[in-house]
Design an enzyme around this catalytic site. Structure first.
Site, mmCIF file in Angstrom:
data_model
loop_
_atom_site.group_PDB
_atom_site.id
_atom_site.type_symbol
_atom_site.label_atom_id
_atom_site.label_comp_id
_atom_site.label_asym_id
_atom_site.label_seq_id
_atom_site.Cartn_x
_atom_site.Cartn_y
_atom_site.Cartn_z
ATOM 1 N N ASP A 192 30.017 59.781 81.302
ATOM 2 C CA ASP A 192 29.875 59.610 82.752
ATOM 3 C C ASP A 192 30.438 60.860 83.426
ATOM 4 O O ASP A 192 31.076 61.695 82.787
ATOM 5 C CB ASP A 192 30.674 58.372 83.202
ATOM 6 C CG ASP A 192 30.670 58.193 84.711
ATOM 7 O OD1 ASP A 192 29.578 58.288 85.319
ATOM 8 O OD2 ASP A 192 31.743 57.986 85.307
ATOM 9 N N SER A 193 30.227 60.942 84.745
ATOM 10 C CA SER A 193 30.787 62.054 85.510
ATOM 11 C C SER A 193 32.305 61.968 85.592
ATOM 12 O O SER A 193 32.945 62.949 85.976
ATOM 13 C CB SER A 193 30.196 62.037 86.918
ATOM 14 O OG SER A 193 30.418 60.766 87.503
ATOM 15 N N TYR A 244 28.657 63.604 90.411
ATOM 16 C CA TYR A 244 27.264 63.920 90.089
ATOM 17 C C TYR A 244 26.314 63.438 91.202
ATOM 18 O O TYR A 244 25.199 63.929 91.325
ATOM 19 C CB TYR A 244 26.844 63.199 88.792
ATOM 20 C CG TYR A 244 27.324 63.827 87.496
ATOM 21 C CD1 TYR A 244 28.279 64.841 87.463
ATOM 22 C CD2 TYR A 244 26.795 63.380 86.284
ATOM 23 C CE1 TYR A 244 28.708 65.385 86.257
ATOM 24 C CE2 TYR A 244 27.214 63.929 85.076
ATOM 25 C CZ TYR A 244 28.164 64.931 85.068
ATOM 26 O OH TYR A 244 28.570 65.457 83.864
ATOM 27 N N GLY A 245 26.797 62.471 91.973
ATOM 28 C CA GLY A 245 25.926 61.758 92.917
ATOM 29 C C GLY A 245 25.353 62.594 94.030
ATOM 30 O O GLY A 245 24.438 62.162 94.734
ATOM 31 N N CYS A 251 26.269 56.321 83.522
ATOM 32 C CA CYS A 251 26.289 56.883 84.872
ATOM 33 C C CYS A 251 24.889 56.676 85.441
ATOM 34 O O CYS A 251 23.900 57.071 84.814
ATOM 35 C CB CYS A 251 26.622 58.370 84.787
ATOM 36 S SG CYS A 251 26.467 59.264 86.342
ATOM 37 N N ASN A 252 24.817 56.040 86.598
ATOM 38 C CA ASN A 252 23.503 55.782 87.192
ATOM 39 C C ASN A 252 22.794 57.071 87.553
ATOM 40 O O ASN A 252 21.595 57.226 87.326
ATOM 41 C CB ASN A 252 23.660 54.915 88.437
ATOM 42 C CG ASN A 252 23.988 53.485 88.103
ATOM 43 O OD1 ASN A 252 23.108 52.632 88.041
ATOM 44 N ND2 ASN A 252 25.250 53.198 87.867
ATOM 45 N N THR A 253 23.556 58.033 88.113
ATOM 46 C CA THR A 253 22.945 59.276 88.551
ATOM 47 C C THR A 253 22.348 60.036 87.368
ATOM 48 O O THR A 253 21.191 60.478 87.410
ATOM 49 C CB THR A 253 23.990 60.158 89.275
ATOM 50 O OG1 THR A 253 24.622 59.373 90.295
ATOM 51 C CG2 THR A 253 23.353 61.372 89.885
ATOM 52 N N GLU A 310 38.051 55.125 93.848
ATOM 53 C CA GLU A 310 38.962 55.989 93.092
ATOM 54 C C GLU A 310 40.349 56.032 93.729
ATOM 55 O O GLU A 310 41.352 56.265 93.058
ATOM 56 C CB GLU A 310 38.367 57.395 92.931
ATOM 57 C CG GLU A 310 37.150 57.315 92.041
ATOM 58 C CD GLU A 310 36.673 58.643 91.492
ATOM 59 O OE1 GLU A 310 37.413 59.633 91.564
ATOM 60 O OE2 GLU A 310 35.540 58.663 90.991
ATOM 61 N N CYS A 321 25.693 51.885 90.905
ATOM 62 C CA CYS A 321 26.639 52.995 90.712
ATOM 63 C C CYS A 321 27.782 52.409 89.904
ATOM 64 O O CYS A 321 28.189 51.256 90.126
ATOM 65 C CB CYS A 321 27.135 53.492 92.072
ATOM 66 S SG CYS A 321 28.504 54.662 91.929
ATOM 67 N N THR A 322 28.285 53.201 88.973
ATOM 68 C CA THR A 322 29.283 52.671 88.037
ATOM 69 C C THR A 322 30.552 52.153 88.715
ATOM 70 O O THR A 322 31.260 51.335 88.157
ATOM 71 C CB THR A 322 29.697 53.783 87.064
ATOM 72 O OG1 THR A 322 29.980 54.955 87.827
ATOM 73 C CG2 THR A 322 28.603 54.063 86.069
ATOM 74 N N HIS A 323 30.847 52.667 89.931
ATOM 75 C CA HIS A 323 32.079 52.239 90.613
ATOM 76 C C HIS A 323 31.934 50.857 91.262
ATOM 77 O O HIS A 323 32.936 50.195 91.500
ATOM 78 C CB HIS A 323 32.438 53.238 91.717
ATOM 79 C CG HIS A 323 32.907 54.567 91.227
ATOM 80 N ND1 HIS A 323 32.163 55.360 90.393
ATOM 81 C CD2 HIS A 323 34.063 55.248 91.463
ATOM 82 C CE1 HIS A 323 32.827 56.480 90.145
ATOM 83 N NE2 HIS A 323 33.975 56.433 90.778
#
Ligand code: DGL
Length: 279
Positions: free
Chosen positions: A16-17, A48-49, A79-81, A158, A190-192
């Site tokens: 992931d980023s 990355y987004g 990572c979705n992006t 974050e 999105c992973t978050h």
């Protein structure tokens, strides 16, 4: 030991980023406890987004190159992006299975919707790629997909503001338009965002199905490993010769470690920093 049994005991590479992909790693740990993981978080180059396809493809190639040095048997783009922008490119170049988070998420949303109106939230690059929309409409052209980029949510997660009134206000503003369209399913693209699940649940109400691509990806990884006869036959409590979960980052290992320890079911002991530009 034959080649196949060695491959079965190899780790799954997950990248992931940064920290977001830990929500995917967490689901793999919960659902596939036999599997070992090598995780790479690109903390030097996050986010990355907001980056272009060319850049994300280049970063993904470097990371895959690094993960191959760790002898992985399969790779998950957590990572979705990067799944939206790079999976199709890098998949062609690989001789081991690779999985992104978008296809599993899109597939489950198609199964979940009853009124054929699905919402998707994600980073700017994920939303601008229209990848979720494309896959959903290919599977069922009668479905309408409403998309919304929510760039402010990642930094709030974050910062650890998961239940904060500020985050609630920001999420409400982003979601209002989608909810007004009468969607009955919402992809947390999105992973978050799975970390904001309870806050989003409060805003969206009980009637909307929240689709978590992280969970669906772990399930799909299990199916893929079984199909390819690559599942690790060792029970998780068997004595191990190596650490089952290993973590690498490109910068800020301590910060990564605190975040990881706040969301993973166990404490990470070592995180290695590598220079990803060398790969
Ligand atoms: N992991 C990214 C994603 O799922 C979000 C963070 C970023 O922008 O790098 O799209």
């Amino acid at each position: 030991m034959g080649k196949n049994s060695r491959d079965q005991r190899a780790s799954v590479g997950v990248f992931d980023s940064g920290v977001g992909g830990l929500t995917v790693a967490r689901e793999i740990m919960r659902n596939l406890p036999n599997e070992h993981i090598v995780y790479f978080g690109d903390t030097a180059r996050v986010p990355y987004g907001s980056k272009s396809k060319d850049t994300i493809v280049r970063y993904s190639r470097q990371i895959i190159h690094f993960l191959r040095t760790q002898d992985v048997k399969a790779i998950v783009i957590a990572c979705n992006t990067a799944s939206a922008l790079a999976l199709d490119e890098v998949e062609r170049e690989l001789d081991i299975p690779i999985l992104g988070v978008i296809k599993p998420g899109a597939r489950v949303a198609v199964e979940a919707t009853r009124n054929h109106k699905i919402g998707v939230i994600g980073t700017e690059s994920t939303i601008n790629s229209h990848m979720y929309k494309r896959l959903i409409c290919e599977a069922d052209p009668s479905i309408t997909v409403y998309e919304k980029a929510c760039p402010l949510l990642c930094p709030l997660v974050e910062e650890g503001w998961l239940k904060d009134p500020v985050t609630e206000e920001v999420a409400k503003r982003y979601l209002d338009g989608l909810l007004g369209k009468g969607i009955d399913s919402l992809i947390l693209g999105c992973t978050h965002y799975p970390l904001l699940r309870s806050l989003i649940r409060e805003i969206a109400g009980d009637q909307i199905t929240l689709v978590n691509p992280a969970y669906e990806t772990a399930k799909e990884l299990g199916e893929l490993l079984e199909r390819e006869q690559l599942g690790n036959p060792d029970a998780p409590d068997e004595p191990r010769t190596a650490e089952p979960y290993r973590f690498f980052v490109s910068d800020m290992a301590d910060k990564f470690g605190s975040f990881a320890n706040s969301i993973l079911p166990y404490d990470i002991e070592t995180i290695q920093k590598i220079n990803i530009e060398d790969y």
